[in-house]
Design a protein around this motif. Structure first.
Motif, short mmCIF file in Angstrom:
data_model
loop_
_atom_site.label_atom_id
_atom_site.label_comp_id
_atom_site.label_asym_id
_atom_site.label_seq_id
_atom_site.Cartn_x
_atom_site.Cartn_y
_atom_site.Cartn_z
N LYS A 44 105.18 -48.87 8.32
CA LYS A 44 106.29 -49.46 9.05
C LYS A 44 106.20 -50.98 9.13
N ALA A 47 107.36 -52.47 6.00
CA ALA A 47 108.81 -52.28 5.86
C ALA A 47 109.58 -53.40 6.56
N VAL A 52 109.57 -51.20 0.34
CA VAL A 52 110.05 -49.82 0.20
C VAL A 52 108.88 -48.94 -0.22
#
Length: 389
Positions: A44, A47, A52
């Motif tokens: 996360k 991200a 990706v």
């Protein structure tokens, strides 16, 4: 050099600590190459910078020799599929973030095919399995190291290396705000607070949780007002942790289980019980007394206990070259021994002051502009490669 719009960089981070480290690099890289395509395997935090993840990071978060064997086919399948994808895409660079068992094999195949490879965070060749430096030389075009003494080790082996400081030294404040952390967790008051961190991997939870929470039960019996907080890396980890406590009859321990917020828990604590790994360094940077404890599958322990070159496993002790904090491993990591060690730290005010001073010195030694230095090293490696084409 290729323009930002044409630039593709692949990365692999295999666990939450790697996700944090990679995100720090990306925080420096993204402003310099805002349109670059960033993909591979990550979490996360990565991200947040437009990364990706082609596979869930949790697929790689397995620790222990025999535990890895149980998941070998799936992990090897992911490695092969990612390698085939990258060989077809031919990114400007591949960056493996920790996870050496997965990344070094992938890096070797990519480097052989002419794709520049960088490894961020050295495997602990100075601690065990020194022979890996030959494998690293075949796999890695450039090594980013986070401890000052590592740069010379790699350069002497003919491997370009850059000391970038430790990203955690930038993320964690020199003087943590204890009051704010306790308020955020609803831990106001004068009672002692102990943070319980049995690990982020399922295998670590399996082997550490019962002993760790068993120690909390013993401490609660000694001082009924003591507070305990256990951050979990994800919902799956939380469910598994709770099921382990229920099966062991430990659900009645006054333990506050929280989602994430491990740094908040460390900042709030008077002492920390922590599994071996990067989290031990995080606790040191928060200037907290700690007990390092770790258990694993018995067969894995029998193999690994003979591979070490030094008497320490915790990063604070390795950096200090002495046992600053206790280490209780495998059979020594009983609830009783853990509870006694934590109790001694909570009662030793002068010892806590000495630890605060040593950990503050350690913090300053590891502090660099990691985002800028690591991002520039990536772009320099890409530029050097493209200049030779």
């Amino acid at each position: 050099m290729a323009s930002s719009a044409e630039l593709a960089i692949a990365l692999v981070a295999g666990e939450p600590s790697g996700d944090l480290l990679a995100a720090r690099l990306l925080s420096g890289l993204r402003p310099l190459r805002p349109q670059a395509r960033l993909h591979g395997i990550g979490g996360k935090r990565m991200a947040e910078y437009g990364f990706v993840s082609d596979w869930p990071m949790e697929k790689l978060a397995v620790r222990g020799l025999f535990e890895v064997l149980a998941h070998y086919r799936e992990i090897k399948g992911i490695q092969n599929a990612l390698c085939a994808r990258l060989l077809e895409e031919r990114p400007a660079a591949f960056i493996g973030v920790d996870a050496p068992d997965f990344n070094l094999g992938l890096e070797a195949r990519l480097k052989e095919a002419g794709i520049p490879t960088m490894h961020f965070i050295s495997p602990s060749i100075w601690a065990w399995r020194r022979g890996r430096i030959k494998k690293i030389a075949r796999a890695v075009s450039h090594m980013l190291v986070v401890f000052p003494f590592e740069e010379a080790i790699y350069r002497s082996a003919g491997i370009p290396a850059t000391y970038v400081g430790h990203p955690l030294a930038e993320v964690i404040p020199i003087q943590p705000d204890v009051a704010a952390a306790r308020a955020a967790l609803g831990l106001e008051g004068t009672a002692a607070v102990v943070a319980i961190l049995p690990g982020s991997r399922m295998s670590e939870l399996k082997y550490n949780s019962v002993a760790f929470v068993g120690a909390a039960r013993l401490l609660a019996a000694r001082e009924p007002g003591m507070r305990f907080v256990a951050p979990m890396a994800g919902e799956g980890q939380r469910r598994y942790f709770e099921s382990l406590l229920a099966d062991a009859g430990l659900s009645d321990v006054p333990l506050q289980i929280i989602d994430g917020q491990s740094h908040t828990a460390m900042a709030a604590a008077d002492a920390v019980l922590v599994a071996s790994g990067t989290a031990t360094l995080e606790v040191a940077l928060f200037k907290k007394p700690m007990v390092i404890a770790y258990k694993m599958l018995a067969a894995s322990w029998q193999l690994m206990r003979h591979m070490g070159y030094q008497p320490w496993v915790g990063l604070p002790n390795i950096l200090a070259r002495e046992f600053l904090v206790p280490e209780l491993l495998q059979h020594a990591a009983t609830p009783e021994a853990i509870a006694d060690a934590l109790w001694r730290q909570l009662e030793d005010a002068s010892g806590r002051r000495r630890l605060t001073q040593r950990f503050t010195e350690m913090h300053h030694a590891l502090l660099r502009d990691t985002a800028r230095v690591s991002a520039q090293a990536v772009l320099d490696m890409i530029a050097a490669r493209q200049g030779r084409l």
